[in-house]
Write an enzyme that holds these catalytic residues in place. Structure first.
Site, PDB file in Angstrom:
ATOM      1  N   GLN A  75      60.700  85.321  45.819  1.00  0.00           N
ATOM      2  CA  GLN A  75      59.946  86.376  46.504  1.00  0.00           C
ATOM      3  C   GLN A  75      58.604  85.866  47.023  1.00  0.00           C
ATOM      4  OE1 GLN A  75      60.625  89.383  47.542  1.00  0.00           O
ATOM      5  NE2 GLN A  75      62.698  89.471  46.731  1.00  0.00           N
ATOM      6  N   SER A  76      58.555  84.621  47.446  1.00  0.00           N
ATOM      7  CA  SER A  76      57.288  84.029  47.903  1.00  0.00           C
ATOM      8  C   SER A  76      56.750  84.686  49.175  1.00  0.00           C
ATOM      9  CB  SER A  76      57.503  82.537  48.171  1.00  0.00           C
ATOM     10  OG  SER A  76      56.390  81.993  48.850  1.00  0.00           O
TER      11      SER A  76
END
Ligand SMILES: *Cc1c(COP(=O)(O)O)cnc(C)c1O
Length: 336
Positions: A75-76
């Site tokens: 989920q960067s």
């Protein structure tokens, strides 16, 4: 300090607003709170990495790169902003993702930032297990691409190296300018710290301008000593890149790691409370990995009387709301 000496692109909406948080300030009954809206940098739902990318991608163009390589957690926010920025320049992005969090099922693996990464057309080369040496994996990918005749440019996780940190030196300048314009005396700056570039740049910029504004980083991952050491290391390399005199004071780097909870990407009760409070009192969306952990730390420290009643605090909203969709189930329980 003379930032215009460094190559820089224009990738976002700047300056970001510096706004009051009157309802949250009243609710907590302590110092006066302000928020710097770096969640509103404009690049594919925005966030703090955009400032770093203005300097990093300028360097990539200088080196005639044709492919950008970077890495991050599934989920960067950094990966999402990097792909979006590279798209504007007509550059391809190849990404390595580390499976740092495996608790939140399908939404975490497929929605939120990762959905946007795919929509933006970034190439996700590989998912690597938690704890992999991501820098080494990126170097190996770069070698492979070079052998194929490409010129890759490797951006470290979070865009945190001295060139990227210049983005937050620029933010320090921007904040000081706004403080003068709004005649707002700033007593503390607080934000979430992870890969260290944000805090390193802010600390270097606020020290090089003799502002005497202390910065408090709320860690989202590493224990205090380690995070302070990492932030100081990058801040002093940034200091050198800026050509500032002497040495950066060690005391300028202060981190609190009391709000990490069980680990990176794992929201605590305080994290969830911060998301709800900011949403309901101010109409502002925080994120479960970074900004709400930072805000949870700030809220708790205010409740413990760490700041004076008459003080003005600026929280830097570093973005990340796209990650909310990755935590749908957890947040649905909270919303009820
Ligand atoms: C990356 C990130 C941070 C942390 O910034 P660093 O420069 O990596 O320390 C904070 N908030 C959000 C939303 C981020 O994506």
């Amino acid at each position: 300090m003379h930032l215009a000496r460094f190559p820089r692109l224009s990738l976002g909406h700047f300056p970001t607003p510096l706004e009051a948080l009157p309802n949250l300030s009243r609710f907590l009954g302590g110092p006066t709170l302000y928020i710097k809206r770096d969640d509103s940098t404009g690049l594919a739902t925005g966030g703090n990495k955009t400032r770093k990318l203005e300097f990093l991608l300028a360097d990539a163009l200088k080196q005639r790169a044709d492919i950008i390589i970077t890495q991050g957690a599934t989920q960067s926010n950094h990966v999402r902003q990097t792909i979006a920025a590279a798209n504007k320049l007509g550059l391809q992005t190849q990404v390595l993702l580390e499976q740092r969090v495996d608790k939140f099922g399908d939404d975490y693996q497929h929605s939120g930032n990762i959905l946007l990464d795919n929509l933006l057309g970034g190439t996700i080369v590989e998912h690597l297990p938690a704890g992999s040496d991501m820098q080494q994996a990126m170097e190996a990918l770069a070698d492979q691409l070079r052998a194929g005749g490409h010129t890759p440019y490797v951006i470290p996780g979070g865009g945190s190296n001295p060139i990227g940190a210049l983005g937050y030196v620029a933010c320090a300048e921007e904040l000081l300018y706004q403080s003068s314009q709004q005649r707002l005396r700033i007593d503390h700056v607080i934000h979430a710290t992870g890969s260290t570039g944000t805090q390193a740049g802010l600390v270097a910029g606020l020290a090089a301008t003799n502002s005497h504004i202390p910065v408090l980083g709320i860690s989202v991952r590493a224990p205090r000593e380690k995070q302070e050491e990492n932030v100081y290391s990058l801040a002093s390399r940034t200091w050198q890149l800026l050509g500032a005199r002497g040495e950066l004071d060690h005391d300028a780097v202060v981190v609190n790691s009391d709000y990490v909870g069980e680990g990176y990407g794992l929201p605590t009760a305080g994290t969830l409370e911060a998301i709800k409070l900011l949403a309901e009192l101010e109409g502002i969306l925080l994120d479960p990995v970074y900004s709400a952990k930072g805000m949870a730390g700030l809220i708790d420290l205010i409740r413990k009387g760490r700041f004076g009643q008459g003080e003005n605090l600026v929280f830097i909203h570093t973005g990340g709301s796209a990650g909310l969709w990755g935590y749908r189930q957890l947040l649905e329980q909270q919303a009820r």
